[in-house]
Structures are given as C-alpha cells and as structure tokens.
Design an enzyme around this catalytic site. Structure first.
Site, short mmCIF file in Angstrom:
data_model
loop_
_atom_site.label_atom_id
_atom_site.label_comp_id
_atom_site.label_asym_id
_atom_site.label_seq_id
_atom_site.Cartn_x
_atom_site.Cartn_y
_atom_site.Cartn_z
N GLY A 340 28.94 49.86 42.81
CA GLY A 340 30.36 49.79 43.14
C GLY A 340 30.98 51.16 43.24
N GLY A 341 32.27 51.17 43.44
CA GLY A 341 32.98 52.42 43.63
C GLY A 341 32.90 53.35 42.43
CG ASP A 456 38.76 45.98 42.18
OD1 ASP A 456 39.16 45.28 43.13
OD2 ASP A 456 37.63 46.50 42.15
#
Ligand SMILES: *[C@@H]1O[C@H](CO)[C@@H](O)[C@H](O)[C@H]1NC(C)=O
Ligand SMILES: *[C@@H]1O[C@H](CO)[C@@H](O)[C@H](O)[C@H]1NC(C)=O
Ligand SMILES: *[C@@H]1O[C@H](CO)[C@@H](O)[C@H](O)[C@H]1NC(C)=O
Ligand SMILES: *[C@@H]1O[C@H](CO)[C@@H](O)[C@H](O)[C@H]1NC(C)=O
Ligand SMILES: *[C@H]1O[C@H](CO)[C@@H](O)[C@H](O)[C@H]1NC(C)=O
Length: 650
Positions: A340-341, A456
């Site tokens: 992921g980021g 998120d």
C-alpha cells in the site's frame, strides 16, 4: 552546627563537587538501586541469558538512541521475555549517556543478582529491566513508590515555610515545562535570597504521555522533602530534584558535558577567594568527620512497592530488527500480505509460534525518530476489539517498521467483492460487521483520549478475525507518518477513490464527517456486495453505488440494492434501516451527516426515528436531474489520481 558553618560547608562541598567534575575520567555517580523481590531466576536459565542479551543491547555502541537519552527494548520469548530501558538525564551528552549506560549495565548484575526485575540509578542515567512490560509503565498511579534522598543540612526554621513554597513553585513550573516537552525534561532556577539560588530538575521517561508525566511529577514533587537544602525523589517513571547549587548543565543538548571543565568554574573561584582559607580548612575537618558518619544514611531509602504483574496494556514495544527479519524470512515475497501507500505488509512468525503482521514503511516519512516513536506510542494506546492492535515498532537505520497483531481472515473486500467468497457472509454476519466497524470508528473519534480521523476507511482496511468480527486497520497512519494533524486541511490526500467525501477529495478538508462519509459508502457496499467505484463503469446511467442507492431509496425500492446472494434470508427492517443510515452518512454536506455516536445509536435502537436524507455527494445526475439546485458534480471525478494513495493493509 551554626548556620554560618553549614553555609560554609556547603560552599566547600560545591567546591569539592566541581573539582571532581574536572577530573579527566569521571565515572557515573551511583545513587541507588532497587531489586524487586518477588521472583528470582537460576544462573543458567533462559531468563539469565535473555537478560544478558538485553543488557548488552541497551549498552550497544551501535544503539542510535543515546541521543534520545531514552530507549526501550525487549528480548526473548514468553515466558522468558525480558523488558528493559535506559534513561539518561536530559542534559547529559549522548556520549556520556552511552558511557553511563554501559557502566550501569555492568554494575547492575552485581547489585541485583538473580532478581528478575531491577532498577539502578546513577546521577546521570538509570536502567531498568523486568519480566513484565515496563513501557509506558503506570505504576506511579498507585501512589508513591519512590526513593527519597535529602541533604543532611537543614534549612533554618524561620525560612522553612518560604523555602518549601519556593521549591514547590519552581518544581511545578518545571513540571509543566517537562510535560509539554517531547523530551519530558526540564530544569530552571529561581532566586530564593539574593545569595541563594534554587536549582530544580524534573524528568519523566519520554514514553509517558503528557498527562501521565504531569501526574507522575505531581507525586514526585508533593513527596519531595523540602526541609533540607537539597532533596530528590526517584521513581521508576519520573524524578525530581532541587539543590542550592547548579547541578545540571544549563545548555543541554548543544554542548557535551564540560569535562575537563576549563574556565567554567568562575563562581567557585570567586567563592574560594572570598571564603577565608583558614575557615575552609577548619570546616573541612569538621565536614569530613560529619560526612563519614552520614555517608551511609544520605540516601534514606523507601522501597518501591512490590512488582505488579500487569503487563502494560499499551504494549507498544521496540522489536529487534533481526527478530523481525527472521520472522518474515527476510521479508520474503511468500510472506507478503499486501502493498500500500505506506509500505508493504508481511506476515511474520516468531519462533514461539506467535504471528504478527509487519508493515515495512516506505522511506518517504518526514518524521524524525523521536516523533515517530511518540506517535507509535500514542496509536498503540488505542485499544478496542474492533481495531487492529498495534503491538510495536522497530527501527534500524532507515527502516521503520510497525508490528500489528495478525488477524487471520483476509480483509472485507476479499469476501465482499468475490462471487464465491461473499457467500461466507450472510446478512447476520454482515449486520454484525457493520455494527463492529461503527463502534471501532466511534472509539477512534470519541472514546479514545484523542480524536483520530481515519481518513482511509474502506473495505480493504476492515480485517476479519477467525469469528468474522471486523477490526479496523491502518488508523493513525497520518500521525505516524507526520502528516499534519492540526490543519484540518491537507494537500496530501491519503484516502481512496470511491470512499472519499466530496470535501476531502476536492479540497483536502478532512474531519470526522469525512470518515462518516466513507463509513456510509462501506455500508452500502456491505449490503449490496458491489464496489462503489465499479458500478459507474458497469452502468453509466446508474452512476456510482451511492447514486444508485439514492435513486432506489427515492423510488421506495431500496431493497433492490440487497446482495442477491442473501436470497430471502434477511431481516427487511434491519436492511432498510441500514440503507437509510448509509444514505444519511453520504450526504453531500458534511454538517448534514450524523456523528458516529448518533450512527451507533441509530443502529442499536430501532425506535429512533431517522431523518430524511438529502442527496449524496458524488451524485451523478441524469439529464432530467440536471435542473436541480446543485451544480454539476461530475467535476468531482477529476480528482488528481496521483495524489491518491490506495492503501492495502495486508
Ligand atoms: C524480600 O525477600 C525476603 C526473603 O525472601 C523477604 O524476607 C522480604 O520481606 C522481601 N521483601 C519484600 C519487599 O518483598
Ligand atoms: C542449572 O543448574 C542446576 C544446578 O546447577 C541444574 O540442576 C539444572 O539442570 C541447570 N539447568 C539448565 C537449564 O541448565
Ligand atoms: C494500580 O493501579 C491500577 C490502575 O492504574 C489498578 O488497576 C491496580 O489494581 C492498582 N494496583 C494496586 C496494587 O493498587
Ligand atoms: C525559567 O523560568 C523563567 C521564569 O519562570 C522563565 O522566564 C524562563 O524561560 C525559564 N527558563 C527555561 C530555560 O525554561
Ligand atoms: C548535600 O550533600 C551532597 C552529597 O554529599 C553534596 O554533594 C552537596 O554538595 C551537599 N550540599 C548541597 C547544597 O546539596
């Protein structure tokens, strides 16, 4: 002894103390130690070996934490885990901190042979180890368990009240300063009389929160003996000390300790000139005899309360990099759970069989080590059964790693958006999942001592445990990554397309209400088994899932949204209520959306009447609907994709 004599003896002691500091090789000055009594270990046991490893890792010259003056670590496997920490006085140079810790670790086993827990204080540093987690230790809340020491020279009777007031006032100011400083350390001085200056020092271990540090120092100040010209109270998590001579370095962090001290003792020289040498000599003889007698009783020891075995609930700990590397098989791709980021996530298995999820953060974090640790500590304190538990962290060189509890089932999206897997989730389960997610977010928003905005929320960040209970993952990442929390407005959008509220996607405005929006989208996805963003591509006339749900609801046919895999096996009233609540959450205007606590109430109490929702954000108007009062929202779809990080927790 007359007052004059004690004053002179004091001057002499100052002189002696400062001449000692100019010695070339100065050893740390031993103060006291406490060996907790409850448990012992055999010399040849695993615990002994682990303790040995722990002590050498505390003192390791490659340990980068001497500049923090604080470090905490743990070694070994249950039941032989040894937890340990060092703390150096805040004005001590990293160099001397290392020296002191090295000295202390060598000394400690002589002081506390065979004891599972021990603490040893030196003037410049302390080390502590135990068979329980002592990170963020809150044992100070249970009253005094400190060691008092005081100078034997009493302050004269007529001054004593005023003296106490001055000491306490100085120390209280220091306490405020320390609690608010990330180093949890403060010194300051005040004039008691024109000739007598009070010097005060307070320090907490930096793992304490501001509130805990403040509470601990209150105890350490209230119990401080003030009838003498100097005193201190040492507690495991904080300490306080005052003297009428300068006993700390006034320019901490910038210069190393003055050793050897050239030209820094001018006050001492002046005193030496002023005080008649004859008097000095006479006093020296007196004081020498006097000191010999009292040497033993200078530190009047009040033993610490017995070891409590409550493993600190915070549990955020420093993990050893080598252990993490071994647990993940050197971050092998076969152990990779996701990407992921914020970085890649691996499954780790420790030799004891304990499984963890290891998030190896990408290098883009703008955080210093200190801030990183502070934030990890804060986030690790957030504990709720619907949150994935952050167990600790690991740092090595440029590596920053977060260690989480391992949640056995995959994330919600894996089940929800797969035509086979979604059969695993009948309506009863999904209903429970909705309730669990809501309670997890409510805790983040309200019930923890901080307000954490997730930013998120999405199906990929909801993990399912073995009983299919939901656990929200990836919260607090903005904090840990040092993304500004104070500005409710950020250029760095960390959400995921399809879940972001209009104001967040467009302007970077985030708030609890932007989480509420994401929650609403999530509920619609859970009910329909469809992804918000995918529907748009499937059926342009329907727009996205949010639009689709709104249209169905407006036509009174909201049950058409329901996942066909339920067949008829669901409670109509529950499902329609959930759809209604979801539509309240995704309303375009943030202020129209309910709070998380209202949502939890609406979910649990069916008698609460629900308001009529207004149109959702990201509402795709058909040609007929274009005439509506709102402007064209399709512009919202042109969010710069590059600024959006999709974060897959595992
Ligand atoms: C420590 O252990 C000794 C011997 O086992 C015992 O007599 C003593 O009371 C203990 N002290 C504390 C503080 O537990
Ligand atoms: C430790 O030493 C004792 C006696 O010296 C012995 O009985 C015991 O087996 C040893 N334990 C281990 C783990 O080596
Ligand atoms: C110490 O305080 C904690 C709460 O901070 C409490 O749970 C615990 O029972 C207390 N222990 C003792 C020995 O008083
Ligand atoms: C010490 O206290 C004084 C008076 O309260 C304050 O002005 C000063 O900033 C303090 N110094 C430090 C280093 O905190
Ligand atoms: C008090 O006692 C300590 C320890 O002997 C000594 O270093 C110090 O100079 C004395 N005087 C004062 C004012 O603290």
């Amino acid at each position: 002894m007359s007052d004059y004599a004690s004053f002179c003896s004091l001057l002499l002691l100052v002189f002696l103390a400062s001449s000692r500091s100019s010695a070339q090789k100065q050893n740390p000055i031993y103060l006291n130690h406490v060996c907790l009594n409850s448990t012992t270990y055999p010399r040849n046991s695993t615990y002994a070996a682990n303790l040995d490893t722990l002590l050498s890792s505390l003192a390791s010259t490659t340990n980068p934490f001497f500049s923090n003056r604080f470090y905490t670590t743990a070694t070994g496997q249950s039941p032989d885990v040894v937890y340990g920490l060092f703390l150096c006085r805040g004005d001590i140079s990293p160099d001397f901190c290392r020296y002191c810790v090295g000295f202390a670790t060598k000394d400690t086993l002589n002081r506390c042979p065979d004891r599972k827990s021990g603490m040893i204080w030196f003037e410049e540093c302390m080390i502590r180890y135990a068979n329980r987690n002592i990170f963020m230790d809150s044992s100070f809340r249970n009253g005094t368990n400190g060691i008092l020491s005081r100078n034997t020279t009493k302050i004269s009777q007529d001054l004593s009240d005023r003296f106490r007031d001055s000491v306490v006032s100085l120390m209280n100011k220091n306490a405020v300063e320390a609690a608010n400083s990330p180093t949890r350390f403060a010194v300051n001085k005040s004039n008691f009389t024109p000739s007598i200056t009070l010097y005060g020092l307070v320090q907490c271990t930096p793992d304490l929160t501001r509130e805990d540090c403040s509470t601990c120092l209150q105890t350490a100040i209230n119990q401080l003996p003030t009838e003498q010209i100097g005193g201190r109270l040492l507690m495991p998590s904080c300490s306080s000390r005052y003297e009428i001579f300068k006993f700390y370095n006034e320019t901490p962090f910038t210069a190393p300790l003055p050793r050897p001290g050239k030209g820094r003792n001018s006050s001492v020289i002046i005193i030496a000139v002023l005080v008649p040498i004859a008097a000095l000599f006479l006093l020296f003889v007196l004081v020498y005899k006097f000191r010999a007698k009292r040497r033993k009783k200078f530190y009047e020891r009040e033993p610490l309360s017995t070891d409590r075995d409550d493993i600190s609930s915070a549990g955020a700990l420093q993990f050893d990099f080598k252990a993490i590397e071994a647990a993940t098989d050197k971050f092998s791709t076969s152990n990779k759970l996701g990407q992921g980021g914020f970085g890649e996530v691996y499954k780790g298995t420790f030799p004891s069989g304990i499984q963890v999820a290891v998030k190896r953060l990408s290098m883009t974090s703008g955080q210093g080590e200190k801030e990183f640790i502070n934030e990890v500590v804060v986030v690790a304190k957030l504990q709720h059964k619907n949150l994935v538990k952050l167990l600790g962290f690991c740092m090595e060189g440029n590596e920053k790693i977060l260690v989480y509890e391992y949640v056995p089932n995959k994330s919600l999206d894996y089940f929800l958006f797969d035509s086979m897997m979604r059969n695993e989730l009948d309506w009863t389960r999904r209903y429970r999942i909705i309730g669990g997610i809501a309670r997890g977010i409510l805790y983040l928003h309200q019930d923890s001592r901080l307000t954490i905005i997730h930013r998120d929320l999405k199906a990929g960040n909801i993990l399912l445990d073995a009983d299919m209970n939901p656990k929200v993952a990836d919260f607090g990442m903005a904090r840990i990554f040092g993304i500004d929390q104070t500005e409710a407005n950020t250029k760095r959008v960390v959400g995921t397309y399809g879940y972001m509220s209009p104001e967040y996607a467009m302007y970077g405005h985030f708030s609890m209400k932007s989480d509420v929006y994401s929650f609403g989208v999530l509920v619609l996805e859970i009910i329909s088994g469809k992804q918000n963003s995918s529907i748009y591509h499937l059926d342009e006339s329907a727009g996205n899932l949010v639009t689709y749900a709104w249209r169905l609801w407006s036509n009174g046919s909201s049950l058409e949204l329901v996942d066909p895999s339920f067949e008829d096996d669901y409670q109509t009233n529950e499902i329609s209520r959930c759809i209604h609540i979801a539509l309240l959450c995704v309303q375009e205007e943030a202020e129209d959306r309910p709070t998380m606590s209202a949502i939890v109430q609406m979910l649990t109490t069916s008698s609460i009447a629900l308001p009529v929702p207004r149109p959702p954000g990201f509402f795709f108007r058909s040609k007929d609907e274009q005439a509506g009062p709102s402007n064209d929202r399709s512009v919202l779809c042109s969010v710069d994709e590059a600024s959006i990080t999709s974060v897959v927790p595992r």
